[in-house]
Design a protein around this motif. Structure first.
Motif, PDB file in Angstrom:
ATOM      1  N   ARG A 120      36.377  35.293  45.526  1.00 16.40           N
ATOM      2  CA  ARG A 120      35.726  35.533  46.823  1.00 16.40           C
ATOM      3  C   ARG A 120      34.336  36.117  46.595  1.00 16.40           C
ATOM      4  NH1 ARG A 120      41.293  37.750  48.451  1.00 16.40           N
ATOM      5  NH2 ARG A 120      40.540  39.704  47.551  1.00 16.40           N
ATOM      6  N   PHE A 122      31.231  38.024  48.609  1.00 14.56           N
ATOM      7  CA  PHE A 122      30.799  38.739  49.808  1.00 14.56           C
ATOM      8  C   PHE A 122      29.285  38.951  49.734  1.00 14.56           C
ATOM      9  CE2 PHE A 122      35.206  39.799  49.080  1.00 14.56           C
ATOM     10  CZ  PHE A 122      35.778  39.754  50.348  1.00 14.56           C
ATOM     11  N   LEU A 217      42.480  40.585  54.835  1.00 14.39           N
ATOM     12  CA  LEU A 217      42.526  40.912  53.408  1.00 14.39           C
ATOM     13  C   LEU A 217      43.181  42.268  53.200  1.00 14.39           C
ATOM     14  CD1 LEU A 217      38.872  39.868  52.481  1.00 14.39           C
ATOM     15  CD2 LEU A 217      40.949  38.487  52.219  1.00 14.39           C
ATOM     16  N   PHE A 221      38.275  46.116  48.038  1.00 18.51           N
ATOM     17  CA  PHE A 221      37.819  45.038  47.166  1.00 18.51           C
ATOM     18  C   PHE A 221      38.656  45.033  45.891  1.00 18.51           C
ATOM     19  CE2 PHE A 221      33.931  45.930  49.654  1.00 18.51           C
ATOM     20  CZ  PHE A 221      33.692  44.648  50.151  1.00 18.51           C
ATOM     21  N   ASP A 222      38.876  43.836  45.363  1.00 25.06           N
ATOM     22  CA  ASP A 222      39.683  43.671  44.149  1.00 25.06           C
ATOM     23  C   ASP A 222      38.750  43.253  43.005  1.00 25.06           C
ATOM     24  OD1 ASP A 222      41.358  42.881  42.097  1.00 25.06           O
ATOM     25  OD2 ASP A 222      42.759  41.816  43.396  1.00 25.06           O
ATOM     26  N   ASP A 226      37.007  39.731  43.533  1.00 30.82           N
ATOM     27  CA  ASP A 226      35.880  39.830  44.451  1.00 30.82           C
ATOM     28  C   ASP A 226      34.548  40.064  43.746  1.00 30.82           C
ATOM     29  OD1 ASP A 226      37.669  39.537  46.547  1.00 30.82           O
ATOM     30  OD2 ASP A 226      37.981  41.699  46.742  1.00 30.82           O
ATOM     31  N   ARG A 227      33.539  39.351  44.228  1.00 28.62           N
ATOM     32  CA  ARG A 227      32.175  39.532  43.762  1.00 28.62           C
ATOM     33  C   ARG A 227      31.294  39.774  44.990  1.00 28.62           C
ATOM     34  NH1 ARG A 227      34.979  40.431  40.382  1.00 28.62           N
ATOM     35  NH2 ARG A 227      35.454  39.224  38.510  1.00 28.62           N
ATOM     36  N   VAL A 228      30.293  40.630  44.843  1.00 30.08           N
ATOM     37  CA  VAL A 228      29.516  41.080  46.001  1.00 30.08           C
ATOM     38  C   VAL A 228      28.026  41.084  45.680  1.00 30.08           C
ATOM     39  CG1 VAL A 228      29.244  42.895  47.733  1.00 30.08           C
ATOM     40  CG2 VAL A 228      31.465  42.596  46.582  1.00 30.08           C
ATOM     41  N   ASP A 259      30.373  42.592  38.602  1.00 36.66           N
ATOM     42  CA  ASP A 259      31.171  42.330  39.798  1.00 36.66           C
ATOM     43  C   ASP A 259      30.318  42.326  41.068  1.00 36.66           C
ATOM     44  OD1 ASP A 259      33.488  42.436  38.140  1.00 36.66           O
ATOM     45  OD2 ASP A 259      33.451  44.634  38.288  1.00 36.66           O
ATOM     46  N   TYR A 260      29.207  43.057  41.049  1.00 31.54           N
ATOM     47  CA  TYR A 260      28.306  43.060  42.202  1.00 31.54           C
ATOM     48  C   TYR A 260      26.870  43.187  41.721  1.00 31.54           C
ATOM     49  CZ  TYR A 260      27.385  48.134  42.021  1.00 31.54           C
ATOM     50  OH  TYR A 260      26.974  49.402  41.657  1.00 31.54           O
TER      51      TYR A 260
END
Length: 268
Positions: A120, A122, A217, A221-222, A226-228, A259-260
């Protein structure tokens, strides 16, 4: 015999304005011609500006995220007029056919390559921080890498939700990405100073769990999935980054994907 010096090319080039759209009295978008040799990755930014008023001084240039995707034949930008702003107070009056100066070297961290693989994505933005998401959300590679894409946009007034119709409906009619984005891209607007179906700051909705509940959800965040990406006000970026870190996500960069990511060039 002394060799004649060859003047270095200017770090910018004049480009014709194709169109202008005024969303409110302070928000506007415009597009300029894209030079044939101008290459960029969706999500990057570039310096744009206008010549000095007297034509003799240095031009006024600022960093702007490119709102069009990397495959587009035009370069689109989303701007806000800042009172007494050296650039935006003039840029707001541009018309089709005018010229805008375009820098030659796009760059930035809000790109897919700066993120680890995930499920996912975001894209969290406030105000004109929506611009890079308009680029990323129109790039087919985004949907090749992620199963679900969520574009958030937080503004003060409902009228400030520029591109709302585009992200809710028009994007899905795009001949390149419309079909693959259908059912996979979610637009999530919030408004802070007027009544709205999703009121409040995006960071508050993440903290109190409303954000995750609205999207069906789990309540956080996992890091495995998850990437943001973050773009917008400095306060939002700092608060959101701290939230992501508390959820176990780590910041990435072009050299070391994570990850972000956030655009530090825009963070004071």
């Amino acid at each position: 015999m002394e060799r004649a010096r060859v003047a270095a090319p200017a770090p910018w080039s004049p480009q014709r304005v194709r169109w202008v759209r005024r969303w409110t009295d302070h928000l506007f978008s415009f597009a300029i011609d894209r030079p044939e040799d101008f290459r960029f990755r969706s999500g990057e930014f570039v310096m744009i500006g206008l010549p000095s008023l007297d034509g003799a001084g240095k031009p006024t240039l600022r960093a702007y995220s490119i709102a069009s995707p990397s495959w587009s034949d035009e370069l689109e930008f989303f701007s806000i007029r800042v009172e007494d702003g050296p650039l935006t107070s003039r840029l707001v009056d541009i018309r089709p056919g005018d010229e805008v100066l375009l820098g030659r070297k796009p760059t930035g961290t809000l790109v897919l390559d700066a993120l680890k693989p995930g499920r996912r994505l975001f894209l969290i933005g406030t105000g004109t921080g929506l611009a890079p998401w308009l680029s990323v959300a129109r790039d087919a590679e985004t949907y090749e890498r992620f199963e679900q894409v969520v574009v958030t946009h937080t503004v003060r007034q409902v009228a400030d939700l520029a591109y709302r119709d585009f992200l809710q409906t028009e994007l899905f009619e795009d001949p390149l990405v419309g079909e693959i984005a259908q059912g996979r891209l979610t637009y999530y607007p919030t408004v802070t100073r007027e009544a709205f179906e999703r009121p409040g700051r995006i960071t508050d909705r993440i903290t109190n769990g409303a954000f995750f509940e609205d999207l069906g959800l789990e309540g956080r965040f996992d890091p495995a999935l998850d990437r943001v990406m973050l773009c917008g006000s400095t306060a939002m970026i700092r608060e959101a980054a701290a939230l992501l870190e508390s959820h176990g996500l780590s910041e990435g960069s072009n050299a070391d994907p994570g990850d972000y990511v956030l655009e530090r060039a825009f963070v004071g």
